[in-house]
Design a protein around this motif. Structure first.
Motif, PDB file in Angstrom:
ATOM      1  N   ALA A  29      -2.138  11.338 -69.065  1.00 23.15           N
ATOM      2  CA  ALA A  29      -2.049  12.740 -69.482  1.00 23.15           C
ATOM      3  C   ALA A  29      -0.871  12.844 -70.434  1.00 23.15           C
ATOM      4  O   ALA A  29       0.175  13.394 -70.101  1.00 23.15           O
ATOM      5  CB  ALA A  29      -1.884  13.664 -68.282  1.00 23.15           C
ATOM      6  N   ALA A  30      -1.047  12.280 -71.609  1.00 22.35           N
ATOM      7  CA  ALA A  30       0.026  12.218 -72.599  1.00 22.35           C
ATOM      8  C   ALA A  30       0.290  13.583 -73.227  1.00 22.35           C
ATOM      9  O   ALA A  30      -0.609  14.413 -73.347  1.00 22.35           O
ATOM     10  CB  ALA A  30      -0.332  11.210 -73.690  1.00 22.35           C
ATOM     11  N   HIS A  31       1.520  13.777 -73.645  1.00 25.88           N
ATOM     12  CA  HIS A  31       1.925  15.001 -74.326  1.00 25.88           C
ATOM     13  C   HIS A  31       1.243  15.085 -75.682  1.00 25.88           C
ATOM     14  O   HIS A  31       1.083  14.091 -76.386  1.00 25.88           O
ATOM     15  CB  HIS A  31       3.444  14.994 -74.523  1.00 25.88           C
ATOM     16  N   ALA A  32       0.824  16.278 -76.038  1.00 27.11           N
ATOM     17  CA  ALA A  32       0.216  16.515 -77.347  1.00 27.11           C
ATOM     18  C   ALA A  32       0.767  17.812 -77.901  1.00 27.11           C
ATOM     19  O   ALA A  32       0.816  18.825 -77.207  1.00 27.11           O
ATOM     20  CB  ALA A  32      -1.303  16.591 -77.228  1.00 27.11           C
ATOM     21  N   ALA A  33       1.206  17.785 -79.147  1.00 33.92           N
ATOM     22  CA  ALA A  33       1.715  18.983 -79.804  1.00 33.92           C
ATOM     23  C   ALA A  33       0.693  19.463 -80.821  1.00 33.92           C
ATOM     24  O   ALA A  33       0.096  18.673 -81.540  1.00 33.92           O
ATOM     25  CB  ALA A  33       3.034  18.690 -80.488  1.00 33.92           C
ATOM     26  N   ALA A  34       0.482  20.763 -80.850  1.00 33.64           N
ATOM     27  CA  ALA A  34      -0.451  21.353 -81.808  1.00 33.64           C
ATOM     28  C   ALA A  34       0.315  22.365 -82.644  1.00 33.64           C
ATOM     29  O   ALA A  34       0.831  23.343 -82.124  1.00 33.64           O
ATOM     30  CB  ALA A  34      -1.603  22.025 -81.077  1.00 33.64           C
ATOM     31  N   THR A  67       1.091  20.763 -75.090  1.00 34.45           N
ATOM     32  CA  THR A  67       0.096  20.640 -74.035  1.00 34.45           C
ATOM     33  C   THR A  67      -0.003  19.176 -73.621  1.00 34.45           C
ATOM     34  O   THR A  67       0.732  18.333 -74.125  1.00 34.45           O
ATOM     35  CB  THR A  67      -1.276  21.168 -74.506  1.00 34.45           C
ATOM     36  N   VAL A  68      -0.891  18.865 -72.710  1.00 35.63           N
ATOM     37  CA  VAL A  68      -1.189  17.485 -72.357  1.00 35.63           C
ATOM     38  C   VAL A  68      -2.670  17.239 -72.601  1.00 35.63           C
ATOM     39  O   VAL A  68      -3.483  18.159 -72.550  1.00 35.63           O
ATOM     40  CB  VAL A  68      -0.839  17.139 -70.895  1.00 35.63           C
ATOM     41  N   GLN A  69      -3.007  15.995 -72.876  1.00 36.50           N
ATOM     42  CA  GLN A  69      -4.394  15.608 -73.096  1.00 36.50           C
ATOM     43  C   GLN A  69      -4.793  14.610 -72.024  1.00 36.50           C
ATOM     44  O   GLN A  69      -4.486  13.430 -72.129  1.00 36.50           O
ATOM     45  CB  GLN A  69      -4.580  14.986 -74.483  1.00 36.50           C
ATOM     46  N   PRO A  70      -5.467  15.065 -70.945  1.00 31.37           N
ATOM     47  CA  PRO A  70      -5.888  14.130 -69.906  1.00 31.37           C
ATOM     48  C   PRO A  70      -7.047  13.253 -70.380  1.00 31.37           C
ATOM     49  O   PRO A  70      -8.043  13.761 -70.900  1.00 31.37           O
ATOM     50  CB  PRO A  70      -6.292  15.033 -68.747  1.00 31.37           C
ATOM     51  N   ILE A  88     -12.483  12.169 -72.370  1.00 29.62           N
ATOM     52  CA  ILE A  88     -11.604  13.316 -72.492  1.00 29.62           C
ATOM     53  C   ILE A  88     -11.940  14.257 -71.341  1.00 29.62           C
ATOM     54  O   ILE A  88     -13.092  14.597 -71.131  1.00 29.62           O
ATOM     55  CB  ILE A  88     -11.778  14.034 -73.849  1.00 29.62           C
ATOM     56  N   LEU A  89     -10.915  14.655 -70.593  1.00 35.53           N
ATOM     57  CA  LEU A  89     -11.120  15.458 -69.392  1.00 35.53           C
ATOM     58  C   LEU A  89     -10.636  16.885 -69.577  1.00 35.53           C
ATOM     59  O   LEU A  89      -9.753  17.144 -70.413  1.00 35.53           O
ATOM     60  CB  LEU A  89     -10.365  14.812 -68.222  1.00 35.53           C
TER      61      LEU A  89
END
Length: 94
Positions: free
Chosen positions: A31-36, A46-49, A91-92
């Motif tokens: 569940a890595a960090h993701a910036a938008a 957010t995180v991208q599981p 992608i979850l």
């Protein structure tokens, strides 16, 4: 070995395709960090599981909306992304 469940990073997964019985397999959950953001705006964080599994282990009939249980946490498969090397990134979402 990546998906051995003993010495690797794999976790127990129960995948339930729509209208089919559940399948037990092993996969790697992240569940890595993701910036938008856009331009100079800071955007949102957010995180991208993601679940990574061996393509051969993906249950027959698997697809978007399937229930995926990872170590007791409930998810839904939002997208299946085969990488061409024998792995599938799932992608979850909740």
């Amino acid at each position: 070995m990546l998906f051995d469940g003993a010495g690797g990073f794999a976790q127990a997964v129960t995948w339930t395709p729509k209208g089919r019985p559940p399948a037990d397999l092993a996969g790697i959950f992240t569940a890595a960090h993701a910036a938008a953001g856009a331009g100079d705006w800071p955007g949102a964080s957010t995180v991208q599981p993601v679940l990574t599994v061996a393509a051969a282990d993906v249950p027959d009939g698997a697809g978007q909306g399937d229930k995926v249980d990872i170590s007791g946490a409930q998810w839904r498969a939002a997208d299946l992304q085969p990488d061409g090397t024998g792995l599938v990134r799932v992608i979850l979402e909740r």
